[in-house]
Design a protein around this motif. Structure first.
Motif, PDB file in Angstrom:
ATOM      1  N   PHE A  20     -19.912  13.946  -8.026  1.00 63.12           N
ATOM      2  CA  PHE A  20     -20.617  13.648  -6.777  1.00 63.12           C
ATOM      3  C   PHE A  20     -21.250  12.260  -6.895  1.00 63.12           C
ATOM      4  O   PHE A  20     -21.363  11.715  -7.993  1.00 63.12           O
ATOM      5  CB  PHE A  20     -21.691  14.700  -6.482  1.00 63.12           C
ATOM      6  N   ALA A  54     -20.523  23.370   7.813  1.00 66.09           N
ATOM      7  CA  ALA A  54     -20.024  23.009   6.483  1.00 66.09           C
ATOM      8  C   ALA A  54     -19.548  24.238   5.720  1.00 66.09           C
ATOM      9  O   ALA A  54     -18.776  24.117   4.765  1.00 66.09           O
ATOM     10  CB  ALA A  54     -21.105  22.286   5.685  1.00 66.09           C
ATOM     11  N   LEU A  88     -17.731  26.259   0.928  1.00 64.12           N
ATOM     12  CA  LEU A  88     -17.819  24.955   1.572  1.00 64.12           C
ATOM     13  C   LEU A  88     -16.422  24.566   2.060  1.00 64.12           C
ATOM     14  O   LEU A  88     -15.427  24.790   1.366  1.00 64.12           O
ATOM     15  CB  LEU A  88     -18.328  23.909   0.582  1.00 64.12           C
ATOM     16  N   TYR A  90     -13.063  22.723   2.666  1.00 68.30           N
ATOM     17  CA  TYR A  90     -12.340  21.754   1.836  1.00 68.30           C
ATOM     18  C   TYR A  90     -11.601  20.719   2.669  1.00 68.30           C
ATOM     19  O   TYR A  90     -11.096  19.740   2.140  1.00 68.30           O
ATOM     20  CB  TYR A  90     -11.370  22.460   0.883  1.00 68.30           C
ATOM     21  N   PRO A 118     -18.386  15.367   5.717  1.00 70.81           N
ATOM     22  CA  PRO A 118     -18.029  15.566   4.309  1.00 70.81           C
ATOM     23  C   PRO A 118     -17.257  16.869   4.112  1.00 70.81           C
ATOM     24  O   PRO A 118     -17.415  17.835   4.873  1.00 70.81           O
ATOM     25  CB  PRO A 118     -19.388  15.630   3.613  1.00 70.81           C
ATOM     26  N   VAL A 119     -16.399  16.877   3.108  1.00 70.01           N
ATOM     27  CA  VAL A 119     -15.689  18.081   2.667  1.00 70.01           C
ATOM     28  C   VAL A 119     -15.856  18.182   1.156  1.00 70.01           C
ATOM     29  O   VAL A 119     -16.190  17.205   0.484  1.00 70.01           O
ATOM     30  CB  VAL A 119     -14.195  18.049   3.057  1.00 70.01           C
ATOM     31  N   TRP A 120     -15.611  19.389   0.625  1.00 67.87           N
ATOM     32  CA  TRP A 120     -15.860  19.640  -0.795  1.00 67.87           C
ATOM     33  C   TRP A 120     -14.650  20.314  -1.436  1.00 67.87           C
ATOM     34  O   TRP A 120     -14.117  21.291  -0.884  1.00 67.87           O
ATOM     35  CB  TRP A 120     -17.087  20.538  -0.960  1.00 67.87           C
ATOM     36  N   ARG A 121     -14.231  19.807  -2.584  1.00 73.59           N
ATOM     37  CA  ARG A 121     -13.125  20.420  -3.312  1.00 73.59           C
ATOM     38  C   ARG A 121     -13.507  20.572  -4.779  1.00 73.59           C
ATOM     39  O   ARG A 121     -13.971  19.624  -5.417  1.00 73.59           O
ATOM     40  CB  ARG A 121     -11.840  19.590  -3.174  1.00 73.59           C
ATOM     41  N   ASN A 122     -13.290  21.765  -5.283  1.00 74.40           N
ATOM     42  CA  ASN A 122     -13.633  22.069  -6.667  1.00 74.40           C
ATOM     43  C   ASN A 122     -12.483  21.621  -7.562  1.00 74.40           C
ATOM     44  O   ASN A 122     -11.765  22.420  -8.146  1.00 74.40           O
ATOM     45  CB  ASN A 122     -13.887  23.570  -6.816  1.00 74.40           C
ATOM     46  N   ARG A 131     -15.771  15.215  -5.873  1.00 69.75           N
ATOM     47  CA  ARG A 131     -15.714  16.580  -5.354  1.00 69.75           C
ATOM     48  C   ARG A 131     -16.259  16.680  -3.943  1.00 69.75           C
ATOM     49  O   ARG A 131     -16.078  17.698  -3.282  1.00 69.75           O
ATOM     50  CB  ARG A 131     -16.500  17.513  -6.294  1.00 69.75           C
ATOM     51  N   GLN A 132     -16.964  15.660  -3.510  1.00 67.14           N
ATOM     52  CA  GLN A 132     -17.403  15.576  -2.117  1.00 67.14           C
ATOM     53  C   GLN A 132     -16.946  14.234  -1.585  1.00 67.14           C
ATOM     54  O   GLN A 132     -17.131  13.198  -2.227  1.00 67.14           O
ATOM     55  CB  GLN A 132     -18.922  15.678  -1.996  1.00 67.14           C
ATOM     56  N   TYR A 134     -15.754  12.071   2.397  1.00 69.07           N
ATOM     57  CA  TYR A 134     -15.766  12.106   3.870  1.00 69.07           C
ATOM     58  C   TYR A 134     -14.343  12.042   4.421  1.00 69.07           C
ATOM     59  O   TYR A 134     -13.479  11.356   3.875  1.00 69.07           O
ATOM     60  CB  TYR A 134     -16.580  10.931   4.421  1.00 69.07           C
TER      61      TYR A 134
END
Length: 498
Positions: A20, A54, A88, A90, A118-122, A131-132, A134
């Protein structure tokens, strides 16, 4: 026996979590300016803004990410008190499918929307991989015509140009998942009667095609066959295709070396009798014809475009920046992809059981910002506010009124609210990127004047100055009548802009 000392509570570490990052003033402003230019293009095409939560249910998001080796298959997920699994988002597309299914009775059809967020991917973080991040999306839901896909591609080109990218510096490459499926049928790794069978093997083939730019034909051929060992010695298992099967796929990838008509003609030969493949070629021909009629010359048919998400069902597209930059090793390379998308006709169907066509594109905001900076196309950083310095603490109301007067005239301004002498206040103004400082001590107040310091001219002297008299002696400082404050500040700002 000495009494044990009480342990002090452990202080939290002041550090950003791995994968992040934080964004500061200039970066946030640059992003906002770029997004404003892009969304103005979308707005002009009739698209409306949308904001979604989100957080979505895992069920609503679906399992479409390619990185299945990560926990929760690549998403940040948890179980809430109601025993529901939440995650969250993705991307911005899966939430759009949920929104359309939920509100389809009141939304227009087709529904055209854009969204930024924003989007989140593990995923495993790495250099430039967070991992975060836009995204900026534009989608049309409810239009089966290839005109919707052609419009998305043309609009994407307009959006890139609106940010400062020249037409010669980008290309939008278009393929069709149906063509790829037709090729899979031709080499025997896809059975239309049992589309679920052989999914893992097809995934290896698609990932191999997607690595053409990085590995070249030889590297892709190895991945289509037994596998490939890289320079570090790590071995990647291949798809196990025979030489004739691999040659057919490599032939498809090479088919894009001609113009659109020649590419589509060659693809018709290669997909053979596959119904899906032939339909995909027809759709590519329609898109090419529509784009040619619009004069969108920066869009090319390219059979090597794959796209990683599993929900694409038809045309897929990718915007690539073609100018060169220096990489981490000092070597010149193309900047590469900054946007991608495609048709996902089955995504809304998951909720409604009804066929709802949809297509759209997503711009990687952080990546495009980095491209603009690398290419020198980024907007010039906005100067900081005019800083009204504080000579007499008991006259704070006067200084606040002065700043308010500047703001009322459309000039960004603030009063210094910290502690320190004039040197420290001007150092603060320097850190803020302020173009002008306003100075009014008791003597100036009595004479109805103020001092204006042009910080762009005087920046080199700032560190050595401590007193008000020193500042007055500088050539970059002028005395103006208090009633002329706004006009003189505006003139000084104009000179600073050149």
């Amino acid at each position: 026996m000495a009494k044990d000392k009480e342990k002090k509570p452990r202080r939290p570490r002041a550090e950003t979590p791995r994968g992040f990052r934080d964004y500061f003033g200039a970066e946030v402003r640059a992003r906002a300016g770029m997004l404003s230019a892009i969304t103005e293009v979308y707005h002009a095409h009739g698209f409306d803004p949308l904001e979604t939560s989100a957080v979505e249910t895992v069920e609503a998001l679906g399992k479409f990410l390619p990185d299945v080796d990560r926990p929760n298959e690549g998403v940040f997920a948890w179980k809430d008190e109601d025993e529901d699994w939440l995650a969250l988002r993705y991307d911005l597309t899966a939430p759009l499918a949920r929104v359309y299914a939920q509100h389809r009775q009141t939304l227009p059809t087709p529904y055209r929307r854009y969204q930024v967020g924003p989007v989140w991917r593990n995923e495993k973080p790495g250099p430039g991989r967070f991992r975060q991040f836009y995204q900026c999306d534009a989608d049309t839901v409810g239009a089966a015509s290839m005109a919707a896909d052609a419009e998305i591609c043309a609009m994407l080109g307009e959006a890139l140009e609106a940010t400062g990218i020249a037409p010669a510096d980008y290309v939008i490459r278009v393929n069709n998942r149906r063509v790829l499926n037709g090729v899979m049928e031709a080499v025997g790794v896809l059975d239309p009667a049992d589309p679920e069978a052989g999914a893992e093997r097809r995934g290896i083939v698609l990932r191999a095609i997607d690595k053409l730019d990085r590995l070249g034909t030889e590297g892709v051929a190895a991945l289509l066959g037994a596998g490939r060992r890289d320079e570090s010695g790590d071995f990647t298992r291949g798809a196990g295709l025979g030489p004739d099967q691999a040659a057919l796929i490599l032939g498809v990838m090479a088919a894009g070396e001609g113009d659109g008509a020649a590419t589509c003609a060659r693809l018709r030969e290669l997909v053979g009798s596959s119904e899906a493949g032939l339909r995909g070629v027809t759709e590519l021909e329609q898109i090419a014809e529509l784009l040619d009629s619009r004069g969108s010359g920066r869009v090319l048919i390219d059979p090597s475009v794959v796209r990683g998400l599993g929900y694409y069902t038809g045309p897929v597209y990718e915007a690539e920046l073609t100018f060169e930059i220096l990489d981490e090793k000092g070597q010149r390379r193309r900047f590469g992809s900054v946007a991608g998308g495609g048709r996902y006709d089955d995504l809304v169907n998951r909720f409604t059981g009804e066929a709802v066509p949809a297509t759209g594109v997503s711009i990687g905001v952080d990546r495009l910002l980095a491209a603009l900076a690398a290419h020198g196309s980024a907007a010039t950083a906005e100067p900081g506010p005019v800083v009204v310095t504080v000579m007499d603490r008991d006259r704070m109301a006067d200084y606040q009124a002065m700043a308010a007067e500047l703001r009322a005239a459309g000039i960004r301004a603030e009063v210094f609210l910290g502690n320190g002498n004039m040197g420290r206040q001007l150092k603060y103004a320097d850190q803020r990127g302020s173009p002008v400082a306003v100075i009014e001590g008791g003597d100036e107040k009595a004479r109805g004047v103020a001092q204006l310091k042009d910080l762009a001219l005087g920046a080199r002297l700032a560190a050595a100055i401590e007193t008000h008299d020193d500042w007055k002696a500088q050539p970059a400082q002028i005395e103006v009548g208090r009633s002329a404050l706004v006009a003189e500040v505006r003139a000084m700002l104009a000179r600073a802009r050149g």
